[in-house]
Motif scaffolding. Structure first.
Motif, PDB file in Angstrom:
ATOM      1  N   ILE A   1       0.839  -1.194   0.000  1.00 20.81           N
ATOM      2  CA  ILE A   1       0.000   0.000   0.000  1.00 20.81           C
ATOM      3  C   ILE A   1       0.878   1.250   0.000  1.00 20.81           C
ATOM      4  O   ILE A   1       2.001   1.236   0.508  1.00 20.81           O
ATOM      5  N   ARG A   2       0.350   2.322  -0.581  1.00 23.76           N
ATOM      6  CA  ARG A   2       1.046   3.614  -0.623  1.00 23.76           C
ATOM      7  C   ARG A   2       0.100   4.683  -0.080  1.00 23.76           C
ATOM      8  O   ARG A   2      -0.550   5.405  -0.854  1.00 23.76           O
ATOM      9  N   PRO A   3       0.008   4.819   1.238  1.00 23.55           N
ATOM     10  CA  PRO A   3      -0.940   5.768   1.825  1.00 23.55           C
ATOM     11  C   PRO A   3      -0.698   7.227   1.458  1.00 23.55           C
ATOM     12  O   PRO A   3      -1.614   8.047   1.560  1.00 23.55           O
ATOM     13  N   LEU A   4       0.513   7.576   1.011  1.00 18.76           N
ATOM     14  CA  LEU A   4       0.806   8.974   0.656  1.00 18.76           C
ATOM     15  C   LEU A   4       0.522   9.255  -0.812  1.00 18.76           C
ATOM     16  O   LEU A   4       0.977  10.278  -1.343  1.00 18.76           O
ATOM     17  N   ALA A   5      -0.242   8.403  -1.479  1.00 20.11           N
ATOM     18  CA  ALA A   5      -0.446   8.520  -2.929  1.00 20.11           C
ATOM     19  C   ALA A   5      -1.053   9.851  -3.345  1.00 20.11           C
ATOM     20  O   ALA A   5      -0.839  10.298  -4.477  1.00 20.11           O
ATOM     21  N   TYR A   6      -1.818  10.501  -2.465  1.00 22.91           N
ATOM     22  CA  TYR A   6      -2.445  11.778  -2.806  1.00 22.91           C
ATOM     23  C   TYR A   6      -1.636  12.975  -2.301  1.00 22.91           C
ATOM     24  O   TYR A   6      -2.044  14.120  -2.510  1.00 22.91           O
ATOM     25  N   VAL A   7      -0.539  12.735  -1.614  1.00 25.51           N
ATOM     26  CA  VAL A   7       0.170  13.810  -0.914  1.00 25.51           C
ATOM     27  C   VAL A   7       1.250  14.431  -1.802  1.00 25.51           C
ATOM     28  O   VAL A   7       2.145  13.722  -2.275  1.00 25.51           O
ATOM     29  N   PRO A   8       1.221  15.760  -2.024  1.00 20.66           N
ATOM     30  CA  PRO A   8       2.293  16.413  -2.791  1.00 20.66           C
ATOM     31  C   PRO A   8       3.614  16.377  -2.026  1.00 20.66           C
ATOM     32  O   PRO A   8       3.632  16.476  -0.789  1.00 20.66           O
ATOM     33  N   GLU A   9       4.700  16.252  -2.752  1.00 21.56           N
ATOM     34  CA  GLU A   9       6.005  16.191  -2.102  1.00 21.56           C
ATOM     35  C   GLU A   9       6.326  17.466  -1.333  1.00 21.56           C
ATOM     36  O   GLU A   9       6.991  17.416  -0.297  1.00 21.56           O
ATOM     37  N   THR A  10       5.845  18.604  -1.800  1.00 16.71           N
ATOM     38  CA  THR A  10       6.143  19.869  -1.113  1.00 16.71           C
ATOM     39  C   THR A  10       5.611  19.849   0.317  1.00 16.71           C
ATOM     40  O   THR A  10       6.260  20.386   1.222  1.00 16.71           O
ATOM     41  N   ASP A  11       4.451  19.225   0.542  1.00 16.16           N
ATOM     42  CA  ASP A  11       3.905  19.123   1.903  1.00 16.16           C
ATOM     43  C   ASP A  11       4.827  18.283   2.783  1.00 16.16           C
ATOM     44  O   ASP A  11       5.043  18.587   3.963  1.00 16.16           O
ATOM     45  N   ILE A  12       5.360  17.210   2.207  1.00 13.31           N
ATOM     46  CA  ILE A  12       6.246  16.326   2.961  1.00 13.31           C
ATOM     47  C   ILE A  12       7.558  17.032   3.295  1.00 13.31           C
ATOM     48  O   ILE A  12       8.077  16.902   4.411  1.00 13.31           O
ATOM     49  N   ILE A  13       8.081  17.786   2.346  1.00 11.67           N
ATOM     50  CA  ILE A  13       9.338  18.512   2.577  1.00 11.67           C
ATOM     51  C   ILE A  13       9.189  19.484   3.741  1.00 11.67           C
ATOM     52  O   ILE A  13      10.033  19.544   4.647  1.00 11.67           O
ATOM     53  N   ARG A  14       8.101  20.258   3.723  1.00  6.59           N
ATOM     54  CA  ARG A  14       7.887  21.233   4.809  1.00  6.59           C
ATOM     55  C   ARG A  14       7.732  20.532   6.152  1.00  6.59           C
ATOM     56  O   ARG A  14       8.287  20.971   7.163  1.00  6.59           O
ATOM     57  N   TYR A  15       6.984  19.439   6.164  1.00  6.18           N
ATOM     58  CA  TYR A  15       6.777  18.718   7.424  1.00  6.18           C
ATOM     59  C   TYR A  15       8.074  18.106   7.932  1.00  6.18           C
ATOM     60  O   TYR A  15       8.398  18.201   9.130  1.00  6.18           O
ATOM     61  N   ALA A  16       8.836  17.490   7.048  1.00  3.52           N
ATOM     62  CA  ALA A  16      10.094  16.853   7.444  1.00  3.52           C
ATOM     63  C   ALA A  16      11.077  17.885   7.997  1.00  3.52           C
ATOM     64  O   ALA A  16      11.809  17.610   8.962  1.00  3.52           O
ATOM     65  N   GLN A  17      11.113  19.057   7.399  1.00  3.02           N
ATOM     66  CA  GLN A  17      11.986  20.115   7.904  1.00  3.02           C
ATOM     67  C   GLN A  17      11.563  20.551   9.300  1.00  3.02           C
ATOM     68  O   GLN A  17      12.407  20.773  10.181  1.00  3.02           O
ATOM     69  N   ALA A  18      10.268  20.671   9.515  1.00  2.00           N
ATOM     70  CA  ALA A  18       9.768  21.078  10.830  1.00  2.00           C
ATOM     71  C   ALA A  18      10.037  20.010  11.887  1.00  2.00           C
ATOM     72  O   ALA A  18      10.319  20.328  13.044  1.00  2.00           O
ATOM     73  N   ARG A  19       9.970  18.745  11.487  1.00  3.73           N
ATOM     74  CA  ARG A  19      10.198  17.642  12.433  1.00  3.73           C
ATOM     75  C   ARG A  19      11.680  17.357  12.648  1.00  3.73           C
ATOM     76  O   ARG A  19      12.057  16.702  13.616  1.00  3.73           O
ATOM     77  N   ALA A  20      12.522  17.844  11.745  1.00  5.45           N
ATOM     78  CA  ALA A  20      13.981  17.619  11.844  1.00  5.45           C
ATOM     79  C   ALA A  20      14.296  16.138  12.013  1.00  5.45           C
ATOM     80  O   ALA A  20      15.014  15.725  12.933  1.00  5.45           O
ATOM     81  N   PHE A  21      13.784  15.323  11.107  1.00  8.69           N
ATOM     82  CA  PHE A  21      14.044  13.884  11.150  1.00  8.69           C
ATOM     83  C   PHE A  21      15.544  13.600  11.000  1.00  8.69           C
ATOM     84  O   PHE A  21      16.250  14.328  10.294  1.00  8.69           O
ATOM     85  N   PRO A  22      16.017  12.529  11.620  1.00  3.52           N
ATOM     86  CA  PRO A  22      17.425  12.125  11.436  1.00  3.52           C
ATOM     87  C   PRO A  22      17.602  11.420  10.090  1.00  3.52           C
ATOM     88  O   PRO A  22      17.588  10.187  10.009  1.00  3.52           O
ATOM     89  N   ILE A  23      17.749  12.193   9.037  1.00  4.70           N
ATOM     90  CA  ILE A  23      17.759  11.668   7.671  1.00  4.70           C
ATOM     91  C   ILE A  23      19.041  10.861   7.403  1.00  4.70           C
ATOM     92  O   ILE A  23      20.143  11.291   7.744  1.00  4.70           O
ATOM     93  N   ILE A  24      18.856   9.700   6.793  1.00  7.08           N
ATOM     94  CA  ILE A  24      19.980   8.890   6.323  1.00  7.08           C
ATOM     95  C   ILE A  24      20.048   9.068   4.810  1.00  7.08           C
ATOM     96  O   ILE A  24      19.108   8.707   4.105  1.00  7.08           O
ATOM     97  N   PRO A  25      21.114   9.638   4.269  1.00  2.76           N
ATOM     98  CA  PRO A  25      21.174   9.903   2.827  1.00  2.76           C
ATOM     99  C   PRO A  25      21.204   8.621   2.010  1.00  2.76           C
ATOM    100  O   PRO A  25      21.728   7.598   2.451  1.00  2.76           O
TER     101      PRO A  25
END
Length: 296
Positions: A184-208
């Motif tokens: 399943i892909r629950p984010l199928a309707y979600v624009p990437e720009t929304d995810i970028i803003r949220y991820a920046q606000a959450r400051a996730f420990p990103i693994i490149p």
């Protein structure tokens, strides 16, 4: 004297940024019956912004949904040199999410099989899927959740159109390659720009995703830049394309395996208009997701 009001500053509150993502994901989950009562959902975490956001969305829905379902987070350590094996286990432990780390050295296989100058992503992806499908069976997962968002789906659509001569994208829900899992892909309707803003606000420990030294797929990058350019020029264009994927008219395409053109006669059992009237919105492109019932 008239003064132009200063527009409000963009919010950096993670809760407010998560709200539209949850709304769109909830709509997609409902539309495609992605999660049902009693499901054990295996959430695949790569350490990137998309899968971190997916986990937050499902945890939020787990607390609010009227049906019970389990969440188990899984990360695959593919043996890349320098992979930080401590990051995700520590993050998930602090979050209180059940999880497991799978170790399978696909890195060596990919390096051995890939010719110099070629990207490793395709083979790496196949090996990764096999390992995740196998683990899902072992833990009794009924669904495998991936973090692909709307823009990933549209990129795939145009990649297949331009370079594969096929009308094919990523479905929100599908049976896995091995026939034993449901992806399943629950984010199928979600624009990437929304995810970028949220991820920046959450400051996730990103693994490149550059630990293996692979080069970015040039064709996909070009397609992604094309889509972003369209959206900047005509806001809402990507929303319209995504909506079009849910409103297909097989009789107005050219695939005889999809529609029985051979049996058509002057007295068809079910008539069809030869020339449909233009059915476009008043404006060339809708201005936002909020204007579509489909995307909440």
């Amino acid at each position: 004297m008239n003064h132009t009001p200063t527009p409000p500053a963009p919010t950096t509150d993670p809760a407010r940024l998560l709200a539209p993502i949850v709304r769109a994901a909830g709509q997609a989950i409902g539309d495609y019956r992605m999660i049902e009562s009693g499901d054990r959902v295996m959430v695949c975490l790569s350490g990137g912004k998309d899968s971190y956001t997916l986990l937050d969305v499902l945890l939020h829905l787990q607390r609010k949904a009227p049906i019970p379902f389990e969440i188990i987070a899984v990360n695959l350590d593919q043996g890349q040199p320098g992979f930080p094996t401590d990051v995700l286990p520590r993050y998930l432990t602090e979050l209180g999410v059940p999880h497991s780390l799978i170790r399978q050295d696909t890195y060596s296989v990919v390096q051995e099989k890939t010719r110099p100058g070629k990207t490793t992503c395709a083979l790496c992806s196949r090996l990764r899927r096999g390992a995740l499908y196998r683990h899902a069976r072992e833990i009794g997962a009924t669904k495998i959740a991936l973090g692909h968002h709307r823009d990933d789906i549209l990129e795939t659509l145009f990649m297949n159109l331009f370079f594969g001569a096929r009308l094919k994208a990523m479905p929100p829900k599908l049976q896995s390659d091995d026939g034993t899992n449901v992806v399943i892909r629950p984010l199928a309707y979600v624009p990437e720009t929304d995810i970028i803003r949220y991820a920046q606000a959450r400051a996730f420990p990103i693994i490149p995703c550059n630990l293996c030294g692979s080069q970015e797929n040039l064709q996909r990058r070009v397609v992604g830049e094309m889509l972003r350019g369209w959206e900047q020029e005509h806001p809402g264009r990507l929303t319209n394309i995504a909506r079009a994927l849910t409103r297909v008219s097989p009789s107005h395409l050219m695939d005889p395996a999809l529609f029985d053109f051979a049996s058509l006669s002057v007295t068809p059992a079910e008539g069809d208009r030869g020339f449909d009237p233009d059915d476009y919105p008043q404006r060339e492109f809708l201005s936002g997701v909020q204007e579509l019932d489909l995307l909440g």
